[in-house]
Design an enzyme around this catalytic site. Sequence first.
Site, PDB file in Angstrom:
ATOM      1  N   ARG A 194       0.841  -1.198   0.000  1.00  0.00           N
ATOM      2  CA  ARG A 194       0.000   0.000   0.000  1.00  0.00           C
ATOM      3  C   ARG A 194       0.877   1.250   0.000  1.00  0.00           C
ATOM      4  O   ARG A 194       1.303   1.725   1.053  1.00  0.00           O
ATOM      5  CB  ARG A 194      -0.928  -0.009   1.215  1.00  0.00           C
ATOM      6  N   LYS A 208     -15.077 -14.235   3.649  1.00  0.00           N
ATOM      7  CA  LYS A 208     -14.951 -12.970   2.919  1.00  0.00           C
ATOM      8  C   LYS A 208     -13.616 -12.929   2.177  1.00  0.00           C
ATOM      9  O   LYS A 208     -12.570 -13.215   2.747  1.00  0.00           O
ATOM     10  CB  LYS A 208     -15.032 -11.799   3.902  1.00  0.00           C
ATOM     11  N   HIS A 264     -11.352  -6.809  -1.048  1.00  0.00           N
ATOM     12  CA  HIS A 264     -10.901  -5.941   0.049  1.00  0.00           C
ATOM     13  C   HIS A 264     -10.856  -4.479  -0.396  1.00  0.00           C
ATOM     14  O   HIS A 264      -9.982  -3.711   0.016  1.00  0.00           O
ATOM     15  CB  HIS A 264      -9.524  -6.386   0.564  1.00  0.00           C
ATOM     16  N   ARG A 323     -15.967   2.227   2.598  1.00  0.00           N
ATOM     17  CA  ARG A 323     -15.398   3.568   2.744  1.00  0.00           C
ATOM     18  C   ARG A 323     -16.437   4.663   2.999  1.00  0.00           C
ATOM     19  O   ARG A 323     -16.203   5.553   3.823  1.00  0.00           O
ATOM     20  CB  ARG A 323     -14.546   3.912   1.528  1.00  0.00           C
TER      21      ARG A 323
END
Length: 418
Positions: A186, A292, A316, A371
Amino acid sequence: MNIGRARQGVVYRQGALGRRPSVPTDAAELEERARRRMSARAWAYVAGGAGEGATMRANREAFARRRVVPRMLTGSTERDLRTEVAGTPLRAPLLLAPVGAGALIRRDSDVLIAQGAAAAGVPYVFSNQGCSPMERTAKAMGDTPFWYQLYWSTDEPLVDSLIGRAEDCGARALVVTLDTTMLGWRPRDLNLGSLPFARGQGIAQYTSDPRFMEIVRERAAQPAAKPEVTLGALRTLFSIAREHPGGFLANLTAREPRAAVETFLDIYSNPGLSWAHLETLRGRTRLPILLKGILHPDDARRALDAGVDGIVVSNHGGRQVDRSVAALDALVAIRAAVGAGPTLLFDSGIRTGADVLVALALGADACLLGRPHLYGLALDGADGVRQVIENVIAELDLTMGLAGVASLADLTPAVLES
């Protein structure tokens, strides 16, 4: 029910009094205003993704390729959005997704999110990387159902302890996240050298856990290397002392808070997680189990053959693997592979009520909103979360009505352009 018109009425009546919503009703403005409100570290963590961001873009592009074909003169005046997923009743096919380290945005983030979710009557999937212990967050949910997300630790007794606590505080399902056995690459976080967990943020489920703290005390009793003293190190120490249970001043000099962070970084997730681990799960919980992070039809079939109660199709939010398949495209392939019966939830890329409609039409039984609810949290705390939820559900209801869709059962691929 006319949920959408009722929500419009609230906003417009307030507008007649000169009051505008504290939370924007469109996704782009919501995101931009939240960006301006958040710190650089918070924005990097929440809005960032893996690598060059190709997966995040693919998620949105997959929605952009789909077009609704409205039908006229259906005579339908009301829509019933209620449904049930994995034994949990829903007022609408929407849950709040688990997102960790919310304290980057606001202290007591999980409690505030829970309050907002409860006010809107929508379940919240508690994050394993939450900043408030699950027991406190559960109280904030009141009578609104909630689920619990599990990251599978390298310490098996800790896995059992987290599951047991989730059961004891009233979770209605267990969501095992499979795609975060390691953190993805990231760049936004890396460029800032920012990992919230290293500062004690997002580890409250652990520091409130008796098994985890047993491991921490053992570690704290061992000799430790003397840390390098820098201004950044002092800021990290202050953050750890503030986030750890107990008094701030005592935590500054105690070994346990720092040992807790070190222990978490060592054991929080299991890179060796396999189907063999998951085969033990049914004997370890009485809760419905959902997996998930499934994106491949073969993995979906294997999971269902293993007896899980549902699958959350997710990449994700584009945060783990760059250039991954778009989650919406994976949903189409998985629904085709497993048939109409199995429970499929969808996560990754949902921004609006129209997005929810598209995902439902393509085979999802319900969607997880990630988000956007954190953007609402940044702008107006618990009520910001509530407003985001209400806006998404209202848009779903209105879009269904304007498209001539009377019920969730009528949301099929035929609603979309072929």
